[in-house]
Design an enzyme around this catalytic site. Structure first.
Site, PDB file in Angstrom:
ATOM      1  N   GLY A   1       0.749  -1.248   0.000  1.00 31.68           N
ATOM      2  CA  GLY A   1       0.000   0.000   0.000  1.00 31.68           C
ATOM      3  C   GLY A   1       0.777   1.295   0.000  1.00 31.68           C
ATOM      4  O   GLY A   1       0.176   2.371  -0.106  1.00 31.68           O
TER       5      GLY A   1
ATOM      6  N   GLU B   1       4.082  -6.379   1.694  1.00 24.01           N
ATOM      7  CA  GLU B   1       3.668  -6.820   0.357  1.00 24.01           C
ATOM      8  C   GLU B   1       3.585  -5.659  -0.635  1.00 24.01           C
ATOM      9  O   GLU B   1       2.501  -5.334  -1.128  1.00 24.01           O
ATOM     10  CB  GLU B   1       2.295  -7.494   0.438  1.00 24.01           C
ATOM     11  CG  GLU B   1       2.235  -8.733   1.284  1.00 24.01           C
ATOM     12  CD  GLU B   1       0.819  -9.304   1.399  1.00 24.01           C
ATOM     13  OE1 GLU B   1      -0.156  -8.591   1.034  1.00 24.01           O
ATOM     14  OE2 GLU B   1       0.687 -10.443   1.837  1.00 24.01           O
ATOM     15  N   PRO B   2       4.694  -5.007  -0.934  1.00 21.03           N
ATOM     16  CA  PRO B   2       4.612  -3.852  -1.831  1.00 21.03           C
ATOM     17  C   PRO B   2       4.388  -4.241  -3.283  1.00 21.03           C
ATOM     18  O   PRO B   2       4.942  -5.241  -3.760  1.00 21.03           O
ATOM     19  CB  PRO B   2       5.999  -3.214  -1.679  1.00 21.03           C
ATOM     20  CG  PRO B   2       6.901  -4.367  -1.363  1.00 21.03           C
ATOM     21  CD  PRO B   2       6.070  -5.309  -0.521  1.00 21.03           C
ATOM     22  N   GLY B   3       3.569  -3.484  -3.972  1.00 23.71           N
ATOM     23  CA  GLY B   3       3.377  -3.673  -5.413  1.00 23.71           C
ATOM     24  C   GLY B   3       3.709  -2.379  -6.127  1.00 23.71           C
ATOM     25  O   GLY B   3       4.780  -2.207  -6.708  1.00 23.71           O
TER      26      GLY B   3
ATOM     27  N   ARG C   1      -6.571   3.649 -15.594  1.00 25.99           N
ATOM     28  CA  ARG C   1      -6.619   4.286 -14.274  1.00 25.99           C
ATOM     29  C   ARG C   1      -7.184   5.705 -14.322  1.00 25.99           C
ATOM     30  O   ARG C   1      -7.797   6.161 -13.362  1.00 25.99           O
ATOM     31  CB  ARG C   1      -5.242   4.262 -13.619  1.00 25.99           C
ATOM     32  CG  ARG C   1      -4.741   2.834 -13.374  1.00 25.99           C
ATOM     33  CD  ARG C   1      -3.506   2.777 -12.479  1.00 25.99           C
ATOM     34  NE  ARG C   1      -3.822   3.130 -11.115  1.00 25.99           N
ATOM     35  CZ  ARG C   1      -3.620   4.287 -10.565  1.00 25.99           C
ATOM     36  NH1 ARG C   1      -3.067   5.267 -11.266  1.00 25.99           N
ATOM     37  NH2 ARG C   1      -3.961   4.521  -9.326  1.00 25.99           N
TER      38      ARG C   1
ATOM     39  N   TYR D   1     -10.333   5.701 -12.024  1.00 27.51           N
ATOM     40  CA  TYR D   1     -10.139   6.320 -10.697  1.00 27.51           C
ATOM     41  C   TYR D   1     -10.008   7.845 -10.747  1.00 27.51           C
ATOM     42  O   TYR D   1      -9.772   8.477  -9.720  1.00 27.51           O
ATOM     43  CB  TYR D   1      -8.848   5.812 -10.056  1.00 27.51           C
ATOM     44  CG  TYR D   1      -8.688   4.319  -9.969  1.00 27.51           C
ATOM     45  CD1 TYR D   1      -9.618   3.530  -9.290  1.00 27.51           C
ATOM     46  CD2 TYR D   1      -7.586   3.698 -10.538  1.00 27.51           C
ATOM     47  CE1 TYR D   1      -9.438   2.165  -9.209  1.00 27.51           C
ATOM     48  CE2 TYR D   1      -7.404   2.329 -10.453  1.00 27.51           C
ATOM     49  CZ  TYR D   1      -8.339   1.568  -9.787  1.00 27.51           C
ATOM     50  OH  TYR D   1      -8.164   0.216  -9.705  1.00 27.51           O
TER      51      TYR D   1
ATOM     52  N   CYS E   1     -13.483   4.110 -28.540  1.00 25.71           N
ATOM     53  CA  CYS E   1     -14.804   4.677 -28.800  1.00 25.71           C
ATOM     54  C   CYS E   1     -15.548   5.040 -27.531  1.00 25.71           C
ATOM     55  O   CYS E   1     -16.640   4.519 -27.274  1.00 25.71           O
ATOM     56  CB  CYS E   1     -15.617   3.692 -29.622  1.00 25.71           C
ATOM     57  SG  CYS E   1     -14.763   3.236 -31.108  1.00 25.71           S
ATOM     58  N   GLU E   2     -14.951   5.867 -26.713  1.00 25.73           N
ATOM     59  CA  GLU E   2     -15.614   6.339 -25.493  1.00 25.73           C
ATOM     60  C   GLU E   2     -15.096   7.743 -25.224  1.00 25.73           C
ATOM     61  O   GLU E   2     -13.882   7.971 -25.278  1.00 25.73           O
ATOM     62  CB  GLU E   2     -15.201   5.489 -24.273  1.00 25.73           C
ATOM     63  CG  GLU E   2     -15.420   4.039 -24.432  1.00 25.73           C
ATOM     64  CD  GLU E   2     -16.238   3.424 -23.315  1.00 25.73           C
ATOM     65  OE1 GLU E   2     -16.636   4.166 -22.378  1.00 25.73           O
ATOM     66  OE2 GLU E   2     -16.470   2.221 -23.384  1.00 25.73           O
TER      67      GLU E   2
ATOM     68  N   TYR F   1      -0.079  -1.274 -12.316  1.00 23.26           N
ATOM     69  CA  TYR F   1      -1.523  -1.342 -12.555  1.00 23.26           C
ATOM     70  C   TYR F   1      -1.941  -0.723 -13.894  1.00 23.26           C
ATOM     71  O   TYR F   1      -3.060  -0.236 -14.030  1.00 23.26           O
ATOM     72  CB  TYR F   1      -2.300  -0.686 -11.402  1.00 23.26           C
ATOM     73  CG  TYR F   1      -2.043  -1.365 -10.066  1.00 23.26           C
ATOM     74  CD1 TYR F   1      -2.442  -2.673  -9.849  1.00 23.26           C
ATOM     75  CD2 TYR F   1      -1.379  -0.701  -9.038  1.00 23.26           C
ATOM     76  CE1 TYR F   1      -2.195  -3.309  -8.640  1.00 23.26           C
ATOM     77  CE2 TYR F   1      -1.120  -1.322  -7.814  1.00 23.26           C
ATOM     78  CZ  TYR F   1      -1.540  -2.631  -7.634  1.00 23.26           C
ATOM     79  OH  TYR F   1      -1.292  -3.252  -6.435  1.00 23.26           O
TER      80      TYR F   1
HETATM   81  N1  LLP Z   1      -1.350  -7.085  -0.727  1.00 25.15           N
HETATM   82  C1  LLP Z   1      -2.661  -7.234  -0.957  1.00 25.15           C
HETATM   83  C2  LLP Z   1      -3.412  -8.236  -0.198  1.00 25.15           C
HETATM   84  C3  LLP Z   1      -3.299  -6.445  -1.921  1.00 25.15           C
HETATM   85  O1  LLP Z   1      -4.598  -6.597  -2.139  1.00 25.15           O
HETATM   86  C4  LLP Z   1      -2.549  -5.480  -2.640  1.00 25.15           C
HETATM   87  C5  LLP Z   1      -3.187  -4.626  -3.635  1.00 25.15           C
HETATM   88  C6  LLP Z   1      -1.165  -5.370  -2.382  1.00 25.15           C
HETATM   89  C7  LLP Z   1      -0.609  -6.184  -1.403  1.00 25.15           C
HETATM   90  C8  LLP Z   1      -0.278  -4.393  -3.084  1.00 25.15           C
HETATM   91  O2  LLP Z   1      -0.634  -3.071  -2.797  1.00 25.15           O
HETATM   92  P1  LLP Z   1       0.230  -1.845  -3.371  1.00 25.15           P
HETATM   93  O3  LLP Z   1       1.569  -1.859  -2.669  1.00 25.15           O
HETATM   94  O4  LLP Z   1       0.387  -2.059  -4.826  1.00 25.15           O
HETATM   95  O5  LLP Z   1      -0.586  -0.667  -3.069  1.00 25.15           O
HETATM   96  N2  LLP Z   1      -5.800  -1.245  -9.173  1.00 25.15           N
HETATM   97  C9  LLP Z   1      -5.558  -0.246  -8.152  1.00 25.15           C
HETATM   98  C10 LLP Z   1      -4.766  -0.806  -6.985  1.00 25.15           C
HETATM   99  C11 LLP Z   1      -5.443  -1.993  -6.325  1.00 25.15           C
HETATM  100  C12 LLP Z   1      -4.614  -2.615  -5.233  1.00 25.15           C
HETATM  101  C13 LLP Z   1      -5.193  -3.923  -4.827  1.00 25.15           C
HETATM  102  N3  LLP Z   1      -4.433  -4.639  -3.843  1.00 25.15           N
HETATM  103  C14 LLP Z   1      -4.839   0.932  -8.805  1.00 25.15           C
HETATM  104  O6  LLP Z   1      -4.608   0.910 -10.001  1.00 25.15           O
HETATM  105  O7  LLP Z   1      -4.542   1.917  -8.143  1.00 25.15           O
END
Ligand code: LLP
Length: 453
Positions: free
Chosen positions: A269, A311-313, A351, A355, A382-383, A411
């Site tokens: 997050g 759990e970074p993404g 996005r 969002y 087409c939107e 994402y």
């Molecule tokens: N762990 C869990 C259980 C999660 O559900 C997520 C993201 C992460 C880790 C990684 O979170 P991060 O570090 O990336 O914030 N599609 C949306 C983001 C949805 C995130 C869903 N879960 C966007 O484009 O902003």
């Protein structure tokens, strides 16, 4: 869950060039002879050679971010797993980088798990989560011998235990808990823990019931707890608050069952900068708040400090990536707005329309020039809502320019679609002056591969 947008700079022409946007760019970004270069590769040449639309990922930035997480979490406590959330961006090359950087991989589906298997990712370092894993996916997890499964509901626990017991194994599990903290970008608010499709709430004793059931089921090895409070979080005190709640629950678990929780996973997050005014916390600050917070709370309750996981993404890949497009038609509506249309759009970056996310862009072949016009970068679909950047400050655009949208590494590719039968762009990784396709551009044949005619 928070709505992952970022603060929006005022829409005005600015004097900024690529130089001023560097806080949003990959760490290897530079401007040479008016062109934007990333990873030692000229983005203008790359666009011409590899074709657009194109996702470009800077390998050095990705590796740096993963290494930062490893360094600043283990700096404070040796037993921390950095579990990269594959949903942000998952390609086979990415999967191998995660393995090489000594990180774990978080999979959200059987499909993501298949990537881990294909890439030869060490399975004991794979963690699988999801609020509705199908029986087939649970079987796939056991077949692959994944390290951990984050369980989300009672039915799943029963099913998983039966499947594991059939094979004579005990599957390590974390129980997903909804700590009742919903983080937003700048603050946290308490919410009704029951109102989430994820995990077990604390308020009605469901989480405790889940722990007791996990301890009783023969196929499960209850290792610990998992939480995830949202995405694009700027306020670290949301984590501190959630950790207080989780460790208090660990203490309650010990009091009621005599069991010490061996693992606490605080989820992902951490926010990133999409605009110049955004000032997200650093990985170093995040690591300190999480690890010190867990240690201090455990000390307060006299609990052994558990193994930890993050759990970074987004914060691993967002700023490592850009998207390159070629400018096509330019439509000026006098007194209203100028639309600059590119050869992609909502199919490669949903996005903005989903969002209201804001991005910054520049013209890669005019990177040293000031961005002195305000235009709207539109897609080709087409939107009317197919907008990539609304009110973008940009160098004066011309047809054929290479337009570069910043901070699109997370994402975007992973949420892409084939709407209008658009082929998905390729993903190029750049490193030390070299580039290679990690994912090639789709072809029309790819579009029809699953169509049985
Ligand atoms: N762990 C869990 C259980 C999660 O559900 C997520 C993201 C992460 C880790 C990684 O979170 P991060 O570090 O990336 O914030 N599609 C949306 C983001 C949805 C995130 C869903 N879960 C966007 O484009 O902003």
């Amino acid at each position: 869950m928070s709505t992952p947008t970022s603060s929006r700079p005022p829409a005005a022409a600015d004097r900024m060039t690529g130089y001023d946007l560097r806080s949003l760019m990959p760490m290897t970004a530079e401007i040479r002879d008016g062109h934007l270069w990333i990873g030692g590769v000229d983005m203008v040449e790359l666009a011409h050679e590899a074709g657009t639309a194109l996702y470009v990922m800077d390998e050095a930035t990705i590796r740096h971010q993963l290494a930062e997480y490893v360094k600043w979490t283990r700096y404070h406590w040796p037993d921390v797993d950095v579990v990269y959330a594959g949903k942000a961006l998952l390609t086979l090359a990415m999967t191998r980088i995660v393995a090489e950087e000594d990180c774990c991989l978080l999979c959200a589906s059987g499909g993501e798990l298949a990537y881990a298997v294909r890439a030869g990712f060490p399975m004991e370092r794979v963690q699988v989560h999801g609020n509705n894993k199908t029986p087939a996916e649970l079987t796939e997890c056991l077949d692959a011998r994944v390290g951990r499964i984050v369980v989300d509901n009672f039915e799943e626990m029963e099913r998983l235990s039966a499947l594991a017991a059939d094979r004579g194994v005990r599957q390590r599990v974390l129980i997903r808990v909804t700590p009742g903290i919903a983080a937003d970008t700048h603050d946290f608010i308490m919410t009704g823990a029951e109102d989430s499709k994820f995990g077990f709430g604390l308020n009605q004793g469901l989480a405790m019931q889940a722990v007791k059931r996990a301890l009783a089921l023969p196929g499960l090895d209850f290792e610990g707890l998992h939480m995830h409070i949202g995405s694009q979080i700027f306020a670290l005190r949301s984590y501190a608050k959630a950790i207080e709640v989780m460790v208090a629950f660990m203490s309650q678990i010990r009091a009621e069952t005599g069991v010490s929780v061996r693992m606490l996973d605080v989820g992902g997050g951490l926010g990133v900068a999409y605009g110049v005014p955004d000032e997200p916390s650093t990985v170093q600050e995040f690591g300190k708040v999480v690890v010190d917070g867990i240690k201090a709370e455990c000390e307060k309750y006299g609990l052994p400090v558990p193994r930890m996981a993050v759990e970074p993404g987004r914060s691993v890949v967002a700023n490592a990536g850009v998207t390159l497009y070629t400018v096509g038609s330019i439509k000026q509506i006098p007194g209203i707005r100028t639309y600059v249309a590119v050869d992609g759009g909502m199919t490669d970056n949903i996005r903005t329309s989903l969002y209201g996310a804001h991005y910054e862009a520049l013209i890669a072949n005019k990177a040293d020039k000031p961005r002195d016009v305000v235009v709207t970068v539109a897609g080709k679909h087409c939107e009317s809502g197919d907008i990539v950047v609304r009110d973008a400050s940009l160098q004066s655009p011309e047809t054929g320019d290479v337009l570069c949208v910043l901070a699109t590494g997370a994402y975007c590719q992973s949420m892409s679609s084939n709407y209008n039968k658009q082929v998905r762009p390729g993903v190029v990784f750049v490193r030390d002056g070299q580039w290679r396709f990690s994912v090639r551009r789709e072809t029309y044949e790819d579009l029809m591969r699953t169509d049985l005619g």
